[in-house]
Design a protein around this motif. Structure first.
Motif, mmCIF file in Angstrom:
data_model
loop_
_atom_site.group_PDB
_atom_site.id
_atom_site.type_symbol
_atom_site.label_atom_id
_atom_site.label_comp_id
_atom_site.label_asym_id
_atom_site.label_seq_id
_atom_site.Cartn_x
_atom_site.Cartn_y
_atom_site.Cartn_z
ATOM 1 N N LYS A 153 0.691 -1.393 -0.149
ATOM 2 C CA LYS A 153 -0.026 -0.012 0.080
ATOM 3 C C LYS A 153 0.948 1.247 0.057
ATOM 4 C CE LYS A 153 -3.689 -2.224 2.813
ATOM 5 N NZ LYS A 153 -4.615 -2.075 3.761
ATOM 6 N N GLY A 154 2.020 1.068 -0.216
ATOM 7 C CA GLY A 154 2.961 2.391 -0.122
ATOM 8 C C GLY A 154 3.411 2.903 1.379
ATOM 9 N N ILE A 155 3.165 2.101 2.163
ATOM 10 C CA ILE A 155 3.336 2.400 3.749
ATOM 11 C C ILE A 155 4.628 2.718 3.978
ATOM 12 C CG2 ILE A 155 2.991 2.123 6.204
ATOM 13 C CD1 ILE A 155 0.165 0.876 5.271
ATOM 14 N N ALA A 156 5.606 1.579 3.610
ATOM 15 C CA ALA A 156 6.941 1.852 3.919
ATOM 16 C C ALA A 156 7.816 2.940 3.252
ATOM 17 C CB ALA A 156 7.727 0.436 3.374
ATOM 18 N N GLY A 157 7.384 3.157 1.989
ATOM 19 C CA GLY A 157 7.751 4.252 1.250
ATOM 20 C C GLY A 157 7.264 5.653 2.041
ATOM 21 N N ALA A 158 6.063 5.792 2.557
ATOM 22 C CA ALA A 158 5.640 7.055 3.053
ATOM 23 C C ALA A 158 6.335 7.071 4.347
ATOM 24 C CB ALA A 158 4.029 6.848 3.276
ATOM 25 N N LEU A 159 6.736 6.026 5.001
ATOM 26 C CA LEU A 159 7.623 6.435 6.455
ATOM 27 C C LEU A 159 8.723 6.699 6.215
ATOM 28 C CD1 LEU A 159 6.430 2.965 8.154
ATOM 29 C CD2 LEU A 159 6.306 5.164 9.167
#
Length: 116
Positions: free
Chosen positions: A55-61
């Motif tokens: 969901k793109g969470i790691a990149g957002a973090l």
């Protein structure tokens, strides 16, 4: 293409974690420490819960981690493999840390495994 999640990201400096929340529940985390005395932020490990992967969470973090460091005027040392790879793919958002700073961060982590 991965679905992009709307997440809220909060810094828990006291516990050395940057946490992403989706629907009010923890979805992912960057474990980090603040380097002494340089003040650099050292990303040690990035984890996204399995039900939130893709969901793109790691990149957002990682993006928020670099943004947070920029606001504070300190460098980031990405010891976490995911954060390091993200930084290579986004050089405009992720200035490279000086080699001596990276070596010192690695030394501090080796000497203080509780930081991880």
């Amino acid at each position: 293409m991965a679905e992009k999640a709307a997440v809220e990201i909060r810094d828990d400096r006291e516990h050395g974690s940057l946490v992403a929340y989706e629907d009010g529940k923890p979805a992912g985390t960057i474990a980090y420490f603040v380097m002494d005395p340089a003040g650099a932020l050292v990303a040690v490990h990035t984890v996204v819960r399995p039900e939130h992967e893709g969901k793109g969470i790691a990149g957002a973090l990682v993006r928020e981690f670099y943004t947070m460091a920029a606001r504070e005027g300190v460098p980031v040392v990405p010891l976490c493999p995911y954060a390091a790879k993200w930084a290579q793919r986004h050089p405009d958002e992720a200035p490279e840390a000086p080699a001596e700073l990276v070596r010192e961060a690695e030394r501090q982590l080796r000497n203080h495994p509780e930081l991880f």
